[in-house]
Enzyme design. Structure first.
Site, PDB file in Angstrom:
ATOM      1  N   GLY A  69       0.803  -1.206   0.000  1.00 34.55           N
ATOM      2  CA  GLY A  69       0.000   0.000   0.000  1.00 34.55           C
ATOM      3  C   GLY A  69       0.836   1.255   0.000  1.00 34.55           C
ATOM      4  O   GLY A  69       1.970   1.278  -0.473  1.00 34.55           O
ATOM      5  N   GLY A  70       0.270   2.325   0.552  1.00 33.55           N
ATOM      6  CA  GLY A  70       0.953   3.602   0.612  1.00 33.55           C
ATOM      7  C   GLY A  70       0.513   4.594  -0.431  1.00 33.55           C
ATOM      8  O   GLY A  70       0.950   5.749  -0.409  1.00 33.55           O
ATOM      9  N   GLU A  71      -0.382   4.189  -1.355  1.00 34.67           N
ATOM     10  CA  GLU A  71      -0.797   5.105  -2.413  1.00 34.67           C
ATOM     11  C   GLU A  71      -1.634   6.270  -1.894  1.00 34.67           C
ATOM     12  O   GLU A  71      -1.843   7.257  -2.592  1.00 34.67           O
ATOM     13  CB  GLU A  71      -1.590   4.360  -3.498  1.00 34.67           C
ATOM     14  CG  GLU A  71      -0.767   3.362  -4.302  1.00 34.67           C
ATOM     15  CD  GLU A  71      -0.922   1.941  -3.787  1.00 34.67           C
ATOM     16  OE1 GLU A  71      -1.102   1.765  -2.562  1.00 34.67           O
ATOM     17  OE2 GLU A  71      -0.863   1.012  -4.608  1.00 34.67           O
ATOM     18  N   TYR A 131       7.186  -2.875  -8.914  1.00 34.85           N
ATOM     19  CA  TYR A 131       6.405  -2.407 -10.070  1.00 34.85           C
ATOM     20  C   TYR A 131       7.301  -1.772 -11.129  1.00 34.85           C
ATOM     21  O   TYR A 131       6.997  -1.841 -12.317  1.00 34.85           O
ATOM     22  CB  TYR A 131       5.411  -1.328  -9.614  1.00 34.85           C
ATOM     23  CG  TYR A 131       4.067  -1.789  -9.114  1.00 34.85           C
ATOM     24  CD1 TYR A 131       3.872  -3.053  -8.584  1.00 34.85           C
ATOM     25  CD2 TYR A 131       2.976  -0.926  -9.151  1.00 34.85           C
ATOM     26  CE1 TYR A 131       2.641  -3.442  -8.101  1.00 34.85           C
ATOM     27  CE2 TYR A 131       1.736  -1.301  -8.670  1.00 34.85           C
ATOM     28  CZ  TYR A 131       1.568  -2.562  -8.148  1.00 34.85           C
ATOM     29  OH  TYR A 131       0.344  -2.932  -7.673  1.00 34.85           O
ATOM     30  N   ARG A 164       0.256   3.334 -12.396  1.00 35.63           N
ATOM     31  CA  ARG A 164       1.355   3.321 -11.425  1.00 35.63           C
ATOM     32  C   ARG A 164       2.599   2.635 -11.971  1.00 35.63           C
ATOM     33  O   ARG A 164       3.627   2.582 -11.285  1.00 35.63           O
ATOM     34  CB  ARG A 164       0.897   2.625 -10.139  1.00 35.63           C
ATOM     35  CG  ARG A 164      -0.228   3.339  -9.411  1.00 35.63           C
ATOM     36  CD  ARG A 164      -0.857   2.445  -8.363  1.00 35.63           C
ATOM     37  NE  ARG A 164      -1.548   1.318  -8.988  1.00 35.63           N
ATOM     38  CZ  ARG A 164      -2.142   0.348  -8.303  1.00 35.63           C
ATOM     39  NH1 ARG A 164      -2.115   0.352  -6.986  1.00 35.63           N
ATOM     40  NH2 ARG A 164      -2.755  -0.626  -8.949  1.00 35.63           N
ATOM     41  N   HIS A 225      -3.872 -10.817 -11.088  1.00 32.15           N
ATOM     42  CA  HIS A 225      -5.066  -9.955 -11.042  1.00 32.15           C
ATOM     43  C   HIS A 225      -5.906 -10.134 -12.309  1.00 32.15           C
ATOM     44  O   HIS A 225      -6.599  -9.204 -12.741  1.00 32.15           O
ATOM     45  CB  HIS A 225      -4.699  -8.476 -10.864  1.00 32.15           C
ATOM     46  CG  HIS A 225      -3.683  -8.213  -9.801  1.00 32.15           C
ATOM     47  ND1 HIS A 225      -3.747  -8.799  -8.550  1.00 32.15           N
ATOM     48  CD2 HIS A 225      -2.560  -7.433  -9.789  1.00 32.15           C
ATOM     49  CE1 HIS A 225      -2.719  -8.389  -7.821  1.00 32.15           C
ATOM     50  NE2 HIS A 225      -1.982  -7.574  -8.554  1.00 32.15           N
ATOM     51  N   ARG A 228      -9.654  -9.033 -12.627  1.00 29.95           N
ATOM     52  CA  ARG A 228      -9.934  -7.625 -12.321  1.00 29.95           C
ATOM     53  C   ARG A 228     -11.240  -7.155 -12.962  1.00 29.95           C
ATOM     54  O   ARG A 228     -11.991  -6.363 -12.385  1.00 29.95           O
ATOM     55  CB  ARG A 228      -8.765  -6.769 -12.809  1.00 29.95           C
ATOM     56  CG  ARG A 228      -8.832  -5.338 -12.361  1.00 29.95           C
ATOM     57  CD  ARG A 228      -7.640  -4.564 -12.872  1.00 29.95           C
ATOM     58  NE  ARG A 228      -6.377  -4.977 -12.293  1.00 29.95           N
ATOM     59  CZ  ARG A 228      -5.921  -4.591 -11.107  1.00 29.95           C
ATOM     60  NH1 ARG A 228      -6.656  -3.805 -10.354  1.00 29.95           N
ATOM     61  NH2 ARG A 228      -4.739  -5.002 -10.680  1.00 29.95           N
ATOM     62  N   ASP A 286      -2.651 -12.022  -2.790  1.00 26.85           N
ATOM     63  CA  ASP A 286      -2.226 -10.620  -2.748  1.00 26.85           C
ATOM     64  C   ASP A 286      -2.316 -10.114  -1.308  1.00 26.85           C
ATOM     65  O   ASP A 286      -2.676  -8.969  -1.047  1.00 26.85           O
ATOM     66  CB  ASP A 286      -3.072  -9.760  -3.686  1.00 26.85           C
ATOM     67  CG  ASP A 286      -2.385  -8.453  -4.087  1.00 26.85           C
ATOM     68  OD1 ASP A 286      -1.141  -8.379  -3.979  1.00 26.85           O
ATOM     69  OD2 ASP A 286      -3.089  -7.517  -4.502  1.00 26.85           O
ATOM     70  N   SER A 290      -3.067  -3.194  -0.016  1.00 27.93           N
ATOM     71  CA  SER A 290      -4.133  -2.288   0.396  1.00 27.93           C
ATOM     72  C   SER A 290      -5.315  -2.421  -0.556  1.00 27.93           C
ATOM     73  O   SER A 290      -5.152  -2.548  -1.770  1.00 27.93           O
ATOM     74  CB  SER A 290      -3.640  -0.840   0.415  1.00 27.93           C
ATOM     75  OG  SER A 290      -3.275  -0.422  -0.886  1.00 27.93           O
TER      76      SER A 290
END
Length: 391
Positions: A69-71, A131, A164, A225, A228, A286, A290
């Site tokens: 997370g952290g976005e 990423y 991202r 993912h 999605r 996953d 977050s």
């Protein structure tokens, strides 16, 4: 003190159905499997398992073991995974990864967390990188990291089709895959490239381009993912026809589902119905990623955290609600990821394999016991081995 454990009378799914068997454990491995094993001594612990199912420990191919997370700012960084986050869900092997944040989350910290989990009783590996491209590494390049650092078995999760990501091109992605592939050859590892696939309409176009324009096969990439949205799932069918792997994510929330995400168990059932071999299909949690919650104006109003236990829940849902066979559903969370990641001692119940086992009730698949490398971690659904700082 017992040296051996003898699990008696369980129906064994290895993941193939072996019928009712006795299973002998010792030295962290499966020593014998037979319809009847007669051993009686003070150094043999007997586990009566008549009427129960014995499954391989689950292999979770994507967990943010050091947190993610952290976005949404520093306060939205998610916590680290704990030992019981995994074991209470029957997960005995995890593959740790960085995600969006490779600044405040680092590879040394990821590697240290993997060693910590190993010391606490389960098996942990990692991906180098994150990423972003250029790929962050410990030793200066992907090849050296995978070749020389035991815990690193691949690179990722490299992001594509996502705002991202570093917006990589085909040549950049091919170079990463080539470096990882050579490292895997040198070290006897998978050298896999874990691919985070976002929600951009490009979907898997970049992967198709890089396969068409390079000598690297589709099997070098491991896109995740893939549930999605329905459009991405459809794109997955074309990728599978090239022999490519498809991983669906089990951690979700109500907002994601309302916006079009397909629950992992449903996605697995769909791909199987479409004829995709289960050897190309996996589910992963996953875990500790977050899961943002937004209001109608798009403002962040809350954060949920991905759960490693969702992997076992999705396995149960696939069997109980989507008519997926136990063998196929189990394959997707044990043998398929273990084979893709070249972990021959994981994801199966076989003589010589690691003694990673989950004993469950046949009627409802409720977890009773979990063994990791022969050590009992969970008993009657409760943890008996906890992490170092657990209360």
């Amino acid at each position: 003190m017992s040296v051996l454990k003898l699990i008696r009378g369980a129906r064994v799914y290895a993941p193939q159905d072996l019928g009712v068997q006795d299973v002998l454990l010792g030295d962290q491995r499966v020593l014998a499997i037979a319809p009847e094993i007669n051993l009686s001594a003070e150094w043999v612990e007997h586990v009566q398992a008549e009427g129960m199912l014995l499954l391989p420990g689950l292999v979770d191919s994507l967990v943010h073991i050091g947190g993610g997370g952290g976005e949404g700012g520093f306060h939205t960084r998610t916590p680290q995974m704990t030992l019981t986050d995994a074991t209470l869900g029957g997960v005995t092997t995890v593959i740790g990864a960085l995600g969006t944040d490779a600044v405040t989350r680092t590879l040394p910290d990821l590697l240290a967390k993997a060693h910590a989990l190993e010391a606490e009783g389960i098996t942990a590996y990692c991906y180098t990188g994150s990423y972003q491209i250029p790929v962050r590494t410990l030793m200066g390049n992907v090849t050296d990291d995978i070749t020389l650092i035991d815990k690193f078995i691949g690179v990722g999760e490299v992001a594509i089709a996502d705002h991202r990501s570093s917006q990589p091109n085909a040549a950049e992605l091919a170079r990463i895959a080539a470096d990882a592939r050579v490292a895997g050859m040198l070290a006897g590892k998978a050298g896999i490239v874990s691919i985070h696939v976002g929600d951009h309409p490009d979907k898997l176009d970049l992967l198709h381009q890089v396969v068409a324009e390079s000598a690297i096969p589709a099997t070098q990439y491991y896109p995740t993912h893939m549930n999605r949205n329905s459009e991405l799932m459809q794109a997955g069918l074309a990728w599978a026809k090239l022999g490519g792997y498809l991983d669906v994510t089990t951690s979700t929330n109500a907002q994601f589902i309302a916006e079009g995400e397909i629950p992992a168990a449903q996605a697995l059932a769909y791909y199987l119905q479409q004829g995709v071999p289960v050897s190309q299909l996996t589910m992963s949690s996953d875990g500790n990623a977050s899961l943002p919650v937004f209001d109608p104006n798009g403002q962040l109003v809350g954060l949920e955290v991905g759960r490693v236990t969702s992997l076992y829940e999705a396995f149960c849902e696939a069997v109980q609600q989507h008519d997926v066979s136990i063998v196929d559903a189990l394959h997707s969370v044990t043998l398929s990821p273990a084979t893709i990641l070249k972990l021959p001692h994981k994801g199966r119940i076989a003589v010589g394999a690691d003694a990673d086992l989950v004993l469950v009730e046949a009627s409802n698949l409720r977890i009773s016991k979990v063994f990791a490398k022969g050590r009992e971690m969970v008993s009657d659904g409760q943890p008996i081995v906890k992490g170092t700082f657990a209360t």
